[in-house]
Design a protein around this motif. Structure first.
Motif, PDB file in Angstrom:
ATOM      1  N   MET A  44       0.736  -1.394   0.080  1.00 38.66           N
ATOM      2  CA  MET A  44      -0.186   0.054   0.013  1.00 38.66           C
ATOM      3  C   MET A  44       0.856   1.110   0.196  1.00 38.66           C
ATOM      4  O   MET A  44       0.446   2.148  -0.705  1.00 38.66           O
ATOM      5  N   GLU A  45       1.812   1.363   0.870  1.00 44.22           N
ATOM      6  CA  GLU A  45       2.740   2.434   0.885  1.00 44.22           C
ATOM      7  C   GLU A  45       3.422   2.910  -0.746  1.00 44.22           C
ATOM      8  O   GLU A  45       3.448   3.990  -0.895  1.00 44.22           O
ATOM      9  N   LEU A  46       3.747   1.831  -1.202  1.00 44.06           N
ATOM     10  CA  LEU A  46       4.288   1.927  -2.576  1.00 44.06           C
ATOM     11  C   LEU A  46       3.317   2.430  -3.312  1.00 44.06           C
ATOM     12  O   LEU A  46       3.755   3.366  -4.550  1.00 44.06           O
ATOM     13  N   TYR A  47       2.121   2.064  -3.239  1.00 44.20           N
ATOM     14  CA  TYR A  47       0.768   2.829  -4.083  1.00 44.20           C
ATOM     15  C   TYR A  47       0.862   4.277  -3.593  1.00 44.20           C
ATOM     16  O   TYR A  47       0.519   5.297  -4.530  1.00 44.20           O
ATOM     17  N   LEU A  48       0.608   4.363  -2.319  1.00 40.20           N
ATOM     18  CA  LEU A  48       0.383   5.642  -1.805  1.00 40.20           C
ATOM     19  C   LEU A  48       1.417   6.922  -2.010  1.00 40.20           C
ATOM     20  O   LEU A  48       1.150   8.094  -2.583  1.00 40.20           O
ATOM     21  N   GLU A  49       2.661   6.427  -2.262  1.00 42.07           N
ATOM     22  CA  GLU A  49       3.753   7.230  -2.585  1.00 42.07           C
ATOM     23  C   GLU A  49       4.007   7.566  -4.058  1.00 42.07           C
ATOM     24  O   GLU A  49       4.789   8.204  -4.374  1.00 42.07           O
ATOM     25  N   GLY A  50       3.261   6.636  -4.915  1.00 41.52           N
ATOM     26  CA  GLY A  50       3.572   6.852  -6.280  1.00 41.52           C
ATOM     27  C   GLY A  50       4.447   5.970  -7.062  1.00 41.52           C
ATOM     28  O   GLY A  50       4.321   5.868  -8.128  1.00 41.52           O
ATOM     29  N   THR A  51       5.197   5.030  -6.423  1.00 37.96           N
ATOM     30  CA  THR A  51       6.171   4.150  -6.969  1.00 37.96           C
ATOM     31  C   THR A  51       5.312   3.135  -7.751  1.00 37.96           C
ATOM     32  O   THR A  51       5.911   2.861  -8.661  1.00 37.96           O
ATOM     33  N   VAL A  52       4.144   2.581  -7.507  1.00 36.21           N
ATOM     34  CA  VAL A  52       3.260   1.824  -8.125  1.00 36.21           C
ATOM     35  C   VAL A  52       2.132   2.573  -8.241  1.00 36.21           C
ATOM     36  O   VAL A  52       1.466   3.231  -7.422  1.00 36.21           O
ATOM     37  N   LYS A  53       1.757   2.768  -9.624  1.00 40.50           N
ATOM     38  CA  LYS A  53       0.815   3.564 -10.283  1.00 40.50           C
ATOM     39  C   LYS A  53      -0.530   3.137 -10.021  1.00 40.50           C
ATOM     40  O   LYS A  53      -1.420   3.760  -9.880  1.00 40.50           O
ATOM     41  N   ASP A  54      -0.795   1.934 -10.532  1.00 41.41           N
ATOM     42  CA  ASP A  54      -2.190   1.117 -10.615  1.00 41.41           C
ATOM     43  C   ASP A  54      -2.330   0.306  -9.499  1.00 41.41           C
ATOM     44  O   ASP A  54      -1.782  -0.813  -9.125  1.00 41.41           O
ATOM     45  N   VAL A  55      -3.452   0.662  -8.724  1.00 38.09           N
ATOM     46  CA  VAL A  55      -3.660  -0.113  -7.323  1.00 38.09           C
ATOM     47  C   VAL A  55      -3.931  -1.271  -7.475  1.00 38.09           C
ATOM     48  O   VAL A  55      -3.746  -2.393  -6.778  1.00 38.09           O
ATOM     49  N   ASN A  56      -4.651  -1.867  -8.813  1.00 31.94           N
ATOM     50  CA  ASN A  56      -5.044  -3.195  -9.169  1.00 31.94           C
ATOM     51  C   ASN A  56      -3.950  -3.976  -9.556  1.00 31.94           C
ATOM     52  O   ASN A  56      -4.158  -5.315  -9.707  1.00 31.94           O
ATOM     53  N   THR A  57      -2.820  -3.537  -9.596  1.00 32.83           N
ATOM     54  CA  THR A  57      -1.629  -4.383  -9.806  1.00 32.83           C
ATOM     55  C   THR A  57      -0.854  -4.816  -8.374  1.00 32.83           C
ATOM     56  O   THR A  57      -0.056  -5.711  -8.402  1.00 32.83           O
ATOM     57  N   VAL A  58      -1.377  -4.178  -7.296  1.00 31.65           N
ATOM     58  CA  VAL A  58      -0.764  -4.366  -5.927  1.00 31.65           C
ATOM     59  C   VAL A  58      -1.484  -5.883  -5.421  1.00 31.65           C
ATOM     60  O   VAL A  58      -2.253  -5.617  -4.501  1.00 31.65           O
ATOM     61  N   ALA A  59      -1.087  -7.013  -6.293  1.00 35.30           N
ATOM     62  CA  ALA A  59      -1.664  -8.107  -5.927  1.00 35.30           C
ATOM     63  C   ALA A  59      -0.851  -9.310  -6.411  1.00 35.30           C
ATOM     64  O   ALA A  59      -0.208  -9.102  -7.290  1.00 35.30           O
ATOM     65  N   TYR A  60      -1.251 -10.293  -5.768  1.00 32.76           N
ATOM     66  CA  TYR A  60      -0.395 -11.774  -6.271  1.00 32.76           C
ATOM     67  C   TYR A  60      -1.045 -12.235  -7.421  1.00 32.76           C
ATOM     68  O   TYR A  60      -0.612 -12.822  -8.092  1.00 32.76           O
ATOM     69  N   GLU A  61      -2.359 -12.083  -7.586  1.00 31.93           N
ATOM     70  CA  GLU A  61      -3.079 -12.987  -8.314  1.00 31.93           C
ATOM     71  C   GLU A  61      -4.198 -12.257  -8.975  1.00 31.93           C
ATOM     72  O   GLU A  61      -4.768 -11.575  -8.409  1.00 31.93           O
ATOM     73  N   THR A  62      -4.597 -12.862 -10.291  1.00 33.48           N
ATOM     74  CA  THR A  62      -5.964 -12.411 -10.619  1.00 33.48           C
ATOM     75  C   THR A  62      -6.879 -13.675 -11.006  1.00 33.48           C
ATOM     76  O   THR A  62      -6.423 -14.834 -10.756  1.00 33.48           O
ATOM     77  N   VAL A  63      -8.018 -13.147 -11.068  1.00 34.23           N
ATOM     78  CA  VAL A  63      -9.200 -14.289 -11.108  1.00 34.23           C
ATOM     79  C   VAL A  63      -8.889 -15.253 -12.184  1.00 34.23           C
ATOM     80  O   VAL A  63      -8.786 -16.476 -12.423  1.00 34.23           O
ATOM     81  N   ASP A  64      -8.762 -14.387 -13.545  1.00 32.30           N
ATOM     82  CA  ASP A  64      -8.169 -15.056 -14.775  1.00 32.30           C
ATOM     83  C   ASP A  64      -7.185 -16.136 -14.660  1.00 32.30           C
ATOM     84  O   ASP A  64      -7.213 -17.454 -15.232  1.00 32.30           O
ATOM     85  N   ASN A  65      -6.116 -15.419 -13.992  1.00 30.49           N
ATOM     86  CA  ASN A  65      -4.929 -16.623 -13.617  1.00 30.49           C
ATOM     87  C   ASN A  65      -5.169 -17.610 -13.149  1.00 30.49           C
ATOM     88  O   ASN A  65      -4.594 -18.706 -13.275  1.00 30.49           O
ATOM     89  N   ALA A  66      -5.796 -17.465 -11.977  1.00 32.64           N
ATOM     90  CA  ALA A  66      -6.247 -18.559 -10.934  1.00 32.64           C
ATOM     91  C   ALA A  66      -7.221 -19.623 -11.666  1.00 32.64           C
ATOM     92  O   ALA A  66      -6.934 -20.775 -11.414  1.00 32.64           O
ATOM     93  N   GLU A  67      -8.134 -19.109 -12.525  1.00 31.97           N
ATOM     94  CA  GLU A  67      -9.117 -19.971 -13.179  1.00 31.97           C
ATOM     95  C   GLU A  67      -8.209 -20.851 -14.253  1.00 31.97           C
ATOM     96  O   GLU A  67      -8.562 -21.819 -14.516  1.00 31.97           O
ATOM     97  N   LYS A  68      -7.256 -20.272 -14.897  1.00 35.23           N
ATOM     98  CA  LYS A  68      -6.575 -21.045 -15.958  1.00 35.23           C
ATOM     99  C   LYS A  68      -5.726 -22.044 -15.385  1.00 35.23           C
ATOM    100  O   LYS A  68      -5.477 -22.950 -15.912  1.00 35.23           O
ATOM    101  N   ASP A  69      -5.339 -22.258 -14.265  1.00 42.39           N
ATOM    102  CA  ASP A  69      -4.773 -22.813 -13.229  1.00 42.39           C
ATOM    103  C   ASP A  69      -5.820 -24.123 -12.685  1.00 42.39           C
ATOM    104  O   ASP A  69      -5.502 -24.952 -11.937  1.00 42.39           O
ATOM    105  N   GLY A  70      -7.051 -23.716 -12.764  1.00 40.25           N
ATOM    106  CA  GLY A  70      -7.782 -24.628 -12.432  1.00 40.25           C
ATOM    107  C   GLY A  70      -8.733 -24.496 -11.114  1.00 40.25           C
ATOM    108  O   GLY A  70      -9.586 -25.271 -11.049  1.00 40.25           O
ATOM    109  N   VAL A  71      -8.511 -23.286 -10.710  1.00 42.33           N
ATOM    110  CA  VAL A  71      -8.990 -22.835  -9.410  1.00 42.33           C
ATOM    111  C   VAL A  71     -10.445 -22.435  -9.779  1.00 42.33           C
ATOM    112  O   VAL A  71     -10.629 -21.333 -10.626  1.00 42.33           O
ATOM    113  N   HIS A  72     -11.477 -22.692  -8.962  1.00 39.93           N
ATOM    114  CA  HIS A  72     -12.611 -22.034  -8.996  1.00 39.93           C
ATOM    115  C   HIS A  72     -12.756 -20.746  -8.097  1.00 39.93           C
ATOM    116  O   HIS A  72     -12.672 -21.072  -6.829  1.00 39.93           O
TER     117      HIS A  72
END
Ligand code: FAD
Length: 452
Positions: A44-72
């Motif tokens: 969060m601090e990296l996002y607040l200070e502007g080092t990371v621009k897009d809040v949605n990238t501050v994540a390990y995983e996306t739904v699409d990626n997990a589902e590609k690996d067979g996770v519901h």
């Protein structure tokens, strides 16, 4: 085998990944009641200070990626209750209001914790914020660029409060940070370190006030305008409350054994008091390496280790949760620091008595390298049991990033190593990076002299 994982933060993410590794054929259902999976509050601090621009990238995983690996993956779906006799959960779809039951063979709960909010007059005013999860990250970011916001009041000077204070100060706001403790970061560092950091904060416009009790949030037009404390009243158009967390365990109250603070009791395999139900993360405790006792240490690093442990055991392979020491690192303006295990000043809180310490101040690299060329003073403190030399903790700080040394101390604690082992341990020497005797060697040698 059908495995249900509840919660998509660090513990839940690791449980899912662990299960994919342990049993790729398992049917995995992954539930998150929020509208986004696997947001990292750590980022969060990296996002607040502007080092990371897009809040949605501050994540390990996306739904699409997990589902590609067979996770519901089921987002905005809450596990509302558990029927342990029939091995099923009741699911509420928060998006469309529908409800259903789902059976499980193994259930892994990574339901985490929520920020503790102060129960004082004025607690319903606007602009009293917390700092955890994506929604708060977005709201905090909006406040950072709000020209009407002049004064920010941060409650709690642990890691999260420090991150909030620094981010708002860098955004040009006047920041006051307060704590019940007399020292900032009092649970993480001893006074030799916190005095320097308090000064560093002051030089960067952040006012720290210790031993404070907040008594009231005062409002104007429904919005907070100041905060009353036993040490005076402070202007504040925004309050950030970072005074600890409360485990999210109402779901399992009456079903699983909980401790006096509502945390789920688990065994060394992360299994709860009910067979085939595992729990991980901030809703539980971890084995604390310096003492061997269970301790509450809310860290993503712990949640990930627990998630992997739960997945292995749920898949049928025996794995014990590793003992951890609360290792963590952070920067405060120009300083970088890290600590692990027991501190001299707060050893009794960690269940330790009679520990001793040695503090070393030395250059990061040989003194012929100038400060302009990157040399810097390093402060390192080792804490040990004087009866047998066992290493119990370490703290390090410098304007040069030498924090990774603390991982060695964490490993030494976990392996029951002593200052005798560390005194002459083999570490590399290259004058651009280190000294012939690493500062940990130096401190351990001083500790041996102190014992003898
Ligand atoms: P949580 O992160 O609390 O998440 C639980 C999830 O479960 C939530 O998404 C919640 O919506 C979901 N959930 C709960 N109940 C249900 C239900 N019934 N049905 C469906 N979903 C449910 N740790 C570090 O190691 N390093 C750091 O640098 C660091 N920085 C941090 C910075 C900040 C600002 C904060 C707030 C924390 C930081 N931490 C850090 C701590 C770390 O974020 C936590 O220890 C970690 O998030 C705990 O993970 P968890 O899986 O237990 O659960």
């Amino acid at each position: 085998m059908k495995v249900i994982v509840v919660g998509s933060s660090h513990g839940g993410y690791e449980a899912v990944r662990g299960m994919l590794l342990e049993n790729p054929d398992a049917e995995i259902q992954w539930y998150e009641r929020g509208n986004f999976i696997s947001f990292l509050s750590c980022g969060m601090e990296l996002y607040l200070e502007g080092t990371v621009k897009d809040v949605n990238t501050v994540a390990y995983e996306t739904v699409d990626n997990a589902e590609k690996d067979g996770v519901h993956v089921f987002v905005q779906q809450e596990i509302a209750s558990i029927d342990e006799k029939n091995k099923s959960v009741h699911v509420k779809n928060l998006a469309d209001g529908s409800e259903r039951d789902e059976s499980y063979d193994k259930l892994i709960l990574a339901i985490g914790a929520t920020p503790r909010r102060l129960d004082v007059p004025g607690k319903d005013l606007e602009n009293l914020y917390a700092m955890r999860g994506r929604d708060w990250a977005i709201k905090l970011k909006q406040k950072m660029v709000d020209p009407d916001l002049k004064h920010v009041f941060v409650i709690g000077s642990g890691y999260i409060g420090i991150e909030a204070a620094e981010a708002f100060a860098k955004a040009g706001k006047e920041v006051t940070i307060v704590d019940h403790n007399p020292r900032l970061l009092g649970n993480y560092l001893d006074s030799e370190f916190t005095e320097k950091l308090t000064q560093e904060f002051k030089e960067n416009g952040v006012n720290f006030v210790g031993s404070v009790n907040v008594s009231e949030f005062v409002g104007k037009d429904g919005k907070v305008s100041s905060v009353k404390t036993d040490q005076g009243t402070f202007d504040a158009e925004l309050v950030v409350e970072t005074a600890g967390v409360i485990p999210n365990t109402s779901l399992v109250d009456g079903l699983l054994d909980l401790d006096e603070r509502g945390r789920i009791k688990i065994d060394e395999h992360q299994e709860t008091s009910v067979k085939d139900i595992y729990a991980v993360g901030d809703a539980t405790k971890v084995p604390y390496a310096p003492t061997g006792e269970l301790s509450s240490i809310a860290l993503a690093s712990n949640a990930r280790r627990q998630g992997r442990t739960a997945a292995a055991n749920a898949a049928g392979r025996e794995l014990k949760m590793t003992a951890v020491s609360g290792s963590s690192a952070l920067s405060v303006f120009n300083y970088h620091f890290a600590s692990t295990g027991v501190k001299q000043d707060t050893q009794e809180k960690c269940g330790v008595k009679g520990a001793e310490s040695v503090l070393i101040e030395d250059w990061a690299v040989p003194p012929f390298v100038s400060e302009e060329a990157g040399n810097a003073k390093v402060y390192f403190k080792i804490t040990f049991d004087p009866t047998d030399g066992r290493i119990l903790g370490g703290q390090i700080m410098s304007t040069r990033d030498v924090t990774a040394n603390i991982n060695t101390i964490s490993f030494a604690i976990q392996q029951h190593a002593t200052v005798y082992d560390l005194a002459y341990a083999d570490f590399f020497f290259q004058p651009g990076f280190d000294r012939p005797w690493n500062i940990m060697n130096e401190a351990a040698q001083a500790a041996v002299r102190k014992i003898n």
